[in-house]
Design a protein around this motif. Structure first.
Motif, mmCIF file in Angstrom:
data_model
loop_
_atom_site.group_PDB
_atom_site.id
_atom_site.type_symbol
_atom_site.label_atom_id
_atom_site.label_comp_id
_atom_site.label_asym_id
_atom_site.label_seq_id
_atom_site.Cartn_x
_atom_site.Cartn_y
_atom_site.Cartn_z
ATOM 1 N N ASN A 64 -44.825 7.782 -5.818
ATOM 2 C CA ASN A 64 -44.024 6.967 -4.901
ATOM 3 C C ASN A 64 -43.649 7.383 -3.537
ATOM 4 O O ASN A 64 -43.728 6.965 -2.706
ATOM 5 N N PRO A 89 -34.480 9.019 -18.064
ATOM 6 C CA PRO A 89 -35.825 9.125 -17.522
ATOM 7 C C PRO A 89 -36.166 10.411 -17.853
ATOM 8 O O PRO A 89 -35.892 11.253 -18.735
ATOM 9 N N THR A 120 -31.999 12.072 -2.440
ATOM 10 C CA THR A 120 -31.273 12.459 -3.728
ATOM 11 C C THR A 120 -32.013 13.189 -4.658
ATOM 12 O O THR A 120 -33.063 12.938 -5.247
ATOM 13 N N ALA A 174 -37.189 4.533 -3.085
ATOM 14 C CA ALA A 174 -38.059 5.053 -4.104
ATOM 15 C C ALA A 174 -37.328 5.134 -5.282
ATOM 16 O O ALA A 174 -36.407 6.307 -5.263
ATOM 17 N N GLY A 175 -37.379 4.628 -6.416
ATOM 18 C CA GLY A 175 -36.332 4.628 -7.430
ATOM 19 C C GLY A 175 -36.689 5.872 -8.259
ATOM 20 O O GLY A 175 -37.851 6.440 -8.209
ATOM 21 N N ASN A 176 -35.978 6.124 -9.226
ATOM 22 C CA ASN A 176 -36.356 7.285 -10.290
ATOM 23 C C ASN A 176 -37.625 6.769 -11.229
ATOM 24 O O ASN A 176 -37.578 5.527 -11.444
ATOM 25 N N GLU A 177 -38.109 7.652 -11.954
ATOM 26 C CA GLU A 177 -39.260 7.137 -12.723
ATOM 27 C C GLU A 177 -38.448 6.895 -14.153
ATOM 28 O O GLU A 177 -37.489 7.450 -14.395
ATOM 29 N N ASN A 178 -39.184 6.064 -15.092
ATOM 30 C CA ASN A 178 -38.688 5.834 -16.320
ATOM 31 C C ASN A 178 -39.379 6.383 -17.555
ATOM 32 O O ASN A 178 -40.646 6.699 -17.105
ATOM 33 N N ASP A 217 -33.428 13.346 -11.384
ATOM 34 C CA ASP A 217 -33.134 12.399 -10.654
ATOM 35 C C ASP A 217 -33.616 12.674 -9.299
ATOM 36 O O ASP A 217 -33.313 13.489 -8.716
ATOM 37 N N ARG A 235 -34.760 10.426 -5.764
ATOM 38 C CA ARG A 235 -34.719 9.222 -5.065
ATOM 39 C C ARG A 235 -34.824 9.208 -3.754
ATOM 40 O O ARG A 235 -34.087 10.194 -3.369
#
Lengths: 333, 333, 333, 333
Positions: free
Chosen positions: D129, D273, D151, D252-256, D238, D240
Motif C-alpha cells: 500500500n 486485522p 496513524t 491507505a487503509g489497514n490490512e484485513n 493499525d 494507515r
C-alpha cells in the motif's frame, strides 16, 4: 397550483403518505377514509385533515377532489380504481393492483378509457441508489447487460394470518423485485423459473406458501436475472442489486444506520441497517408521492404506470406456476 | 521425513506448483515430465529439478518417487491415475478428473483398490476467506442455512480453441463453484437447474457452449444455492460468496490489490482486484499443496478426495443436461 | 403547545431553518427580518410567513413572539441577544456568539440574568453519526480515552472577501470542531497548539489568515486530540472522527451520496460525497431545531448552551494566539 | 550470481529474515551468529545454515561472505557496521542505527569511506500500500501536498523492561513513521512539535517515557504532517496513511485478515486485522530483503540508505526535545 386529495385507507402505509402530503405546499388533504376512522379520530385531527369517513365513496363523490391515494387492502383496489375512474379522479395505488390478472386487466381498461393518471406504488424506483443505477443503465454506462441480481430480504416473516391473504411470496414480496428488474433492464421478461421452499417457517407448507426463493428471469434482450428472496434476515432489511455488463458492473449496497465502525478486541463492528421498509424507503416514498403530484400538475406521464403494475403481477403469477410445476414457464409478451 | 515427487505436466499450473514445491523443506522434486520438456530445459535446470522426460512413465517407474502431481491436460488424467495406482504412488490431480463420468468412475475404483491417496486440485477450498467461511458454517455459526450464493467471474474469456476442448462452461469453470457449494454446505446436491447463454461471445453458440450462466442447486438438507458465472468481468477476477442462515449471513468479499482509496474531484476510486486466479489464489495453491504433503507424511485423509472430484463433475454434467432440456434435473445421491 | 417565532436574518442558513420550521406542527413563524426583505418578498410569501421587516426590533417588540432564531451576520449577534433578553425571548443563535470574548461574555451575562433559553447552532452535535458516537463515549463504551481525531475539510475555499470578515479559520471553520471535541470528550481543553499555513491560497497570508491547519488539544482528563482542517478538499465535504480508548476505537466515516459501486476496467469507483454542509447536515439541522423547540415546550435545558459557544470561541482565540506565537498556549479553565 | 551472507542476531527479526533468505535462489546463508546460538542449534540446523557462532567477527573474517544482515540489539549496530566496513562487507541493518546521533554519524562516515552498500531496515517502505502511495505522490497524482496523516498503533505495549532500553517511543516506534513521512513527502522536516503522555501505562512516567503521542511535522516544502501513535490498540495493529493535496486525497487503509462480513441480529462484524508487524509486513520484509540483494547483484543504489536512517533518528531526537521543552523545535537541514 394546489391539488385537493383524499386518502383511502389510513393504515401503516396510508399514514406514511399522509405524513408527507400534509406538509406538501401544493397539497390539500380534504379527506381520509378508513373503516377504523373512529379509532383514528384523534390522529386525523392532529394531521389537520378536514373530513373523515368510513365510506370512500364520500371522497369520490366530492367534486373538489382531484386525486385519491389508495392504501386500502389489495382486494379493494380494483373496485376503488373503477369507481375513481368513473368520477375522473387521478389515482395513486399501492401495489399490487389485485391478486388476479383478469381483475387487474379490467382496472387497466377502466383507467385507459377514463384517461385519468394512475401511478403504481413501486416505491423502490425512487430510492436514491436504484434510481441512480437505472439512469446509469439507461445511459448505457455498462453497454449490453449480461446479468442482473436482486437480493431482497425482509427482517422477519409477517404473521401467518397476514401471509394467508397476501397472495403468497411472489405476489406480496417479490413483486417489488419483478418491477425493479423490468425498470432496470428496460426489457420484458419472457421466461421465469422459480425455486422455493418454506425453510424459515415450515408451517407455510400447509398454506402452500414459501419463505425462501431463487427466481431466474430471462429477458427479451437475452439478459439473465436472478432474484434472491427470503422472508427473514435477522440482521435487518436487506435490499441490494448488482448488474454485470460489457463495460463492468454496478452494485447498489444496502443502506446503513450510521457510518460508525467500532473496533474492539473481539472484532470490528457496525450497527445493523435500517430496520424495515418504512425506515429504509422513507425518502423514496416522499419522492414517489412528489412525482405523482408533479405528473398531475404538469400533465405528464406517471413514472410507474398501471401497465407496470400488470406486468409485475403477471411475472408473480408465472412464478407461482413455475414453482408448482417445477419447470420454467414462458411469458408471451 | 522428505517426500520424493515427480510433476507430470509443466504448463502454467505445473510451473506454479513447482515454484512452491522446490522451496518446501520436505520435498525433493526428482522428476518433471512434459511433452515440451526440451523447450523447458533451461527453466527446469533453474528450478534445480534433477531429471526431465517426455514420458511420465519414467517417473512412475522410479521406485524412489512417493507421489506425482498431475498437471497435464484433462484427457490424460485417468490413464495417469490408473498407471500411478499400479505403481502405488500417491496422487495430486488437477480438476476435473475427466470429461466423462464413466471414465472418472474407473479412476475412483483404481484409487480405492490401490489404497493410495489422491487429492483433487480444488484450490479455492484453501483460500483464506472460503476456508474461514467453511469453518464458521461447520461450527453452525449461522444455524440452519437457507441459501447460498456464489459469484464467480473470469476477467476475460479464454480463446475459442481452448473452449472447444474445455468440456464447456460447467465442466471447465463452474466445476470449482460446484465443489465450493458442496464444501460449504456439507450436504449433497439433489437437483440442478441451469440457465445460460452466449452473451459475451455469440460465436460460442456454434460450439454449443455458453459464457453466462445462472445455476440453481437444491441440497439434500433443503437449502437453495445460486451460482452466477460469467466468462468476462472487465474489472477483473471476481470470486465472492454469501450465505444466509437462521442467525444471519456471512459474505466473503473479493480480494483487493491494495487498500488505497483515491478521492478526486470526479469521484472516489480504488484499483482493480488481482487480475486472475494465479494472482488471487497464489497463497491458496501453496496451502493446498502443503495439505497434500502433510496428508502423506502424517498418513491422514486428504482434504479433497477423488469422490469430491466425482461429485462436482456429476453436477456439471447434470447442469449441461438441464441447459439442453430447459428443465431442472434430479441427481440421485 | 404552539410556539410563535421570528427569524432574524434570511440568508442561506436562515432560509434553511425556515424551510423546516414552516412544516413543524408546533411552530408558527410570525415574523422574518432581513435587510434585504424587499428582495425576498416573493419567497417570504411563498413560505406563508405573516410579517416581514428590515428591523428585528419589530419582532422583539411583538409580545406574541416566544422565541427568535438569529441567523444574521456574526457582528450583530450580541446586540440582538441582549435585546432579546430584555424582552424575555428564547434564543437560537448561529455560531459564533461574536468575534471577541469580552463581547460574548456580556451576552452570557445577559442570558443568565434574563433566564431565557439560548441554544447555540452547533449543528454537528445532531448528526446521526456524531450523536451516536457521543452517546457511546458517554456510556464509556471505550473506557478511558487516549486520543481523538477530527478531520474537517470544506470542498472549496470561500471568497477572500468573506474570509476577511470571518474571524479567520479557527473562529469561522474550526470552531465547529472545537465544540465537537468538547462535546465528545466531556472534558475541558487546557492547552492548544496550532500549526497552520496558507497552502491552498497563498494570498491569505496578506490578511494574516491560513487555510490548512493541524491543531493539537490537550484535555483536562489527559486525553489528546488532533484536528485537521483544510478549506479545500476537491473530492467534497469531508467530516470524520476517530476516537481511541482502552477498549478499542470508534470511527465515524464520511457520508455518501449513494451506495453504488461502479467497477470498470480502469478501476472501481464511487460517487463523491454530499457537496457541502447544507447537503450533509440537512437532517442534523432539523433535529437541532426540533431540540430547541422541545427544550422550550418542555422547559428543559438546551442541548448546546451559550457557555458551549463561549468555550469553543475561547479555544479558537487561543489557537490564533498559538499560531502567531509559534508555541502552545494554556487555557485556564 | 549467488551472494554469500551471514546473519548477525537470530532473534525474532533475524529468524524472519532467515526464513526468506534460505529460500532465495541467489542466496547462500553461510553463517549465523547469536549469543544464544547454542540454544538455537536445532533450529539453525533445520534451516540448513552451514555455520553458527557466538562471535560475529567469525562472519566478518570469512572472505567468502559478501554481506551481513544486522539484526542484533541496537546498541551493537554501530560497532558491527564499523567492523563490516573494514572488511568491505555490504550491510543490511535493522533500525535504528543507534540511540545517539553522534554514534550514527560515525557509522555514516565509515560506510561512505568504505564504499559498501548499507540498506536500513525500514520495512514499511516495501508494503504494497505504502509503496504504491509513494509512487503516486512521486508522480504528482495529487499535485502539491497540503497535509499528511500517519496513524500507527501497536496492538499492545511491550514489557517495561524492553521499553527502558528502547530509546523511548519516538526512537523505537515513531521512527518508522518519521521515515515514512520523509519517504512519501520527498522533502525534509524543518520543525517538529511533539505532544505525548503515558495514558495507557502511567508507570512509564517514572522512566520518562510515553505511550501516546501526537506529533506535528512541518516540511521544507510547506506541507504539514501529523503522526498519531499509541502503544496499544486492543483491536490490533493499525497502520494507515492519508494524504491531502491539490487534486484530492489518497488514503491507505489497514490490512484485513480476511474479507468476510458477518451480519448478525446484534450487528455487522469483521475479524480483527493481522495481529502485529510480523503478520502485517511479512511480504514487505521479503520485498525489502530482495531489494537489498538486487542492489548488490546489480550494483545499484540501495532503496533506503544510512542517511535515511540518520534523518529519521534526528527527527526522533528532536521530538524528544520538543516533548521535554513543551515547545516546537527546528531542524536545520
Amino acid at each position: 397550483m394546489k391539488l385537493t386529495i383524499g386518502v383511502i385507507g389510513a393504515g401503516r402505509i396510508g399514514q406514511l403518505h399522509i405524513d408527507y402530503l400534509r406538509k406538501h405546499p401544493n397539497i390539500r388533504i380534504k379527506w381520509v377514509s378508513d373503516i377504523n376512522c373512529d379509532k383514528l379520530a384523534d390522529w386525523i385531527e392532529q394531521q389537520g385533515i378536514e373530513n373523515s369517513t368510513k365510506d370512500h365513496h364520500d371522497i369520490l363523490n366530492d367534486p373538489e377532489v382531484d386525486a385519491v391515494i389508495i392504501c386500502s387492502p389489495t382486494d379493494t383496489h380494483v373496485d376503488i380504481i373503477k369507481a375513481a375512474c368513473e368520477k375522473g379522479k387521478h389515482i395513486f395505488c399501492e401495489k399490487p393492483i389485485s391478486l388476479t390478472l383478469s381483475e387487474s386487466l379490467e382496472a387497466v381498461k377502466c383507467v385507459e378509457e377514463a384517461g385519468v393518471k394512475l401511478q403504481m406504488g413501486f416505491n423502490r424506483r425512487f430510492d436514491r441508489n436504484f434510481s441512480t443505477l437505472q439512469k446509469a443503465l439507461k445511459d448505457r454506462t455498462l453497454g449490453e447487460i449480461q446479468s442482473l441480481r436482486i437480493t431482497s430480504r425482509d427482517p422477519a416473516p409477517p404473521p401467518i394470518e397476514y401471509v394467508k391473504h397476501s397472495g403468497g411470496l411472489f405476489m406480496d414480496m417479490s413483486i417489488h423485485d419483478f418491477d425493479m428488474a423490468r425498470y432496470l433492464m428496460q426489457s420484458e421478461v419472457v421466461e421465469v423459473y422459480a425455486k422455493g421452499a418454506a425453510l424459515v417457517n415450515p408451517d407455510l407448507k400447509e398454506i402452500n406458501d414459501i419463505d425462501t426463493a431463487i427466481v431466474t428471469l430471462t429477458f427479451e434482450n437475452g439478459a439473465l436475472c436472478v432474484i434472491e428472496n427470503c422472508r427473514r434476515s435477522v440482521y435487518g432489511y436487506d435490499q441490494r442489486i448488482e448488474v454485470l455488463g460489457d463495460k463492468g458492473s454496478i452494485s447498489a449496497g444496502n443502506e446503513n444506520t450510521n457510518t460508525l465502525t467500532f473496533a474492539y478486541a473481539d472484532g470490528i463492528k457496525q450497527d445493523n441497517p435500517p430496520f424495515f421498509f418504512l425506515e429504509r424507503y422513507k425518502k423514496a416514498y416522499e419522492i414517489e408521492m412528489n412525482a405523482f403530484i408533479e405528473s398531475i400538475i404538469n400533465d405528464e406521464n406517471v413514472s410507474c404506470s398501471i401497465i407496470d403494475g400488470l406486468k409485475a403481477q403477471e411475472i408473480a403469477e408465472k412464478c407461482k406456476e413455475s414453482l408448482i410445476k417445477g419447470m420454467p414457464v414462458k411469458i408471451n409478451s
